[in-house]
Design a protein around this motif. Sequence first.
Motif, mmCIF file in Angstrom:
data_model
loop_
_atom_site.group_PDB
_atom_site.id
_atom_site.type_symbol
_atom_site.label_atom_id
_atom_site.label_comp_id
_atom_site.label_asym_id
_atom_site.label_seq_id
_atom_site.Cartn_x
_atom_site.Cartn_y
_atom_site.Cartn_z
ATOM 1 N N PRO A 110 10.337 -17.759 9.222
ATOM 2 C CA PRO A 110 9.863 -19.732 9.960
ATOM 3 C C PRO A 110 11.183 -19.554 10.440
ATOM 4 O O PRO A 110 12.558 -19.100 9.292
ATOM 5 C CB PRO A 110 10.217 -20.479 8.254
ATOM 6 C CG PRO A 110 9.770 -19.158 7.450
ATOM 7 C CD PRO A 110 10.264 -17.173 7.505
ATOM 8 N N PRO A 111 12.031 -21.190 11.134
ATOM 9 C CA PRO A 111 12.761 -20.334 12.416
ATOM 10 C C PRO A 111 13.509 -21.568 11.522
ATOM 11 O O PRO A 111 13.121 -22.631 10.458
ATOM 12 C CB PRO A 111 12.567 -21.194 13.221
ATOM 13 C CG PRO A 111 10.899 -21.962 13.250
ATOM 14 C CD PRO A 111 10.362 -21.209 12.085
ATOM 15 N N LYS A 112 15.414 -21.684 11.656
ATOM 16 C CA LYS A 112 15.219 -22.219 11.037
ATOM 17 C C LYS A 112 16.512 -23.289 12.006
ATOM 18 O O LYS A 112 17.458 -24.401 11.186
ATOM 19 C CB LYS A 112 16.977 -21.235 10.504
ATOM 20 C CG LYS A 112 16.722 -20.785 9.424
ATOM 21 C CD LYS A 112 18.226 -19.972 8.564
ATOM 22 C CE LYS A 112 17.332 -19.024 7.502
ATOM 23 N NZ LYS A 112 17.932 -17.496 8.037
ATOM 24 N N SER A 113 15.785 -23.387 13.302
ATOM 25 C CA SER A 113 16.990 -24.073 13.957
ATOM 26 C C SER A 113 15.541 -24.645 15.119
ATOM 27 O O SER A 113 14.528 -23.945 14.829
ATOM 28 C CB SER A 113 17.982 -24.133 14.548
ATOM 29 O OG SER A 113 17.727 -22.353 15.135
ATOM 30 N N GLU A 114 15.986 -25.983 15.946
ATOM 31 C CA GLU A 114 15.557 -25.718 16.763
ATOM 32 C C GLU A 114 15.455 -24.883 18.207
ATOM 33 O O GLU A 114 13.908 -24.713 18.387
ATOM 34 C CB GLU A 114 15.368 -27.153 18.184
ATOM 35 C CG GLU A 114 14.659 -28.277 16.760
ATOM 36 C CD GLU A 114 15.705 -30.142 17.430
ATOM 37 O OE1 GLU A 114 15.509 -29.938 19.229
ATOM 38 O OE2 GLU A 114 15.222 -31.129 17.193
ATOM 39 N N ALA A 115 16.967 -24.086 18.171
ATOM 40 C CA ALA A 115 16.862 -22.838 18.830
ATOM 41 C C ALA A 115 15.596 -22.117 18.975
ATOM 42 O O ALA A 115 14.950 -21.294 19.143
ATOM 43 C CB ALA A 115 18.169 -22.777 19.121
ATOM 44 N N MET A 116 15.927 -21.605 17.354
ATOM 45 C CA MET A 116 15.392 -20.420 16.797
ATOM 46 C C MET A 116 13.438 -20.951 16.794
ATOM 47 O O MET A 116 12.994 -19.895 16.997
ATOM 48 C CB MET A 116 15.357 -20.331 15.172
ATOM 49 C CG MET A 116 17.396 -19.636 15.353
ATOM 50 S SD MET A 116 17.280 -19.814 13.250
ATOM 51 C CE MET A 116 16.258 -18.105 12.731
#
Length: 300
Positions: A29-35
Amino acid sequence: MTTNKTALLSRLENFNPSNRLHISFEFFPPKSEAMEASLWNTIKILEPLKPDFVSVTYGAGGTTRDRTHNTVKRIKEETTLIPAAHLTCVNATTEEINQVARDYWDAGVKHIVALRGDVPEHNGNYKPYPGGYAYASDLVSGLKDVADFEISVAAYPETHPEAQSPEKDIDYLKQKVDAGASRAITQFFLNADTYLSFSDKCLDKGISVPIVPGIILINNFEQFKKFSKMCGTEIPKWVTDLLDGQDNNPTNRDMISAIIAVEQCRILNEAGIKNFHFYTLNKPDLAMTICHILGIRPQN
Ligand SMILES: Cc1cc2nc3c(=O)[nH]c(=O)nc-3n(C[C@H](O)[C@H](O)[C@H](O)COP(=O)(O)OP(=O)(O)OC[C@H]3O[C@@H](n4cnc5c(N)ncnc54)[C@H](O)[C@@H]3O)c2cc1C
């Protein structure tokens, strides 16, 4: 095992899987909006390869868990992919876990990768959460009581680092299968022979579900070395010889990584394996290249 890149490539000429291989992809799961944007780009690129399922890993804390739930549900709602949600026994009571499972079932998510998990401040002394599931086999039984989920579990060709013995580790894998798991996905490994002999031992113990090899796509060799140490995965000398120092030359490193993964799949395919689970690390390029070489092309 050869150490020569040209030899590896020439052996690929003989690689021609007669039937289409079955593949699955793993994301975190992504940790930031960019990820998050990067993950969705990856998902959109890989979607036309029509994997059997894609799985999303599960962390220990509340926010990372929410990110898993959101990612899994978005895959279900916005793509044609079949999501599998990883779920662990860590830091939650059985009722809390069962509720997460019920929510998944109601959202149409019917495949769970059931794991024990590791406590965040992990020091080799795992203690079950009070009122929680103790081991993955208990979680599998509990999930089957909630609903008739398709359940995958973890397997360790090089033995789980905390196992009492390799034999006991396989006995506990059998418990997970007997409790209702219909597939095991392995920890990543680099020695195909290690996987094949593990697979034979599982069969000898009466484990007849598919033991799907987890294929690592190495996109950062330094990080990979650290992770392998934690997992107890041996890095053969020929791999170190090929990849050491190549993080400074990402194009070269990625080409070598692709050859290593394809070579692994080719040897396993020759031994009859037709299912492969790719640890994508949320990046599309290596997965695309490897699938292409393995004969898997985008489908409309
Ligand atoms: C494919 C895959 C996906 C993964 N995804 C995640 C993820 O999303 N999130 C995450 O946190 N971790 C993940 N992991 C890591 C996993 O959580 C750890 O390796 C964890 O330490 C063990 O989980 P397990 O499900 O294999 O545990 P188990 O099968 O419960 O085994 C754990 C250990 O306990 C022993 N054991 C099992 N049952 C018993 C028993 N009844 N009595 C005594 N000993 C027993 C086993 O031999 C083993 O040493 C994943 C691993 C793999 C291979």
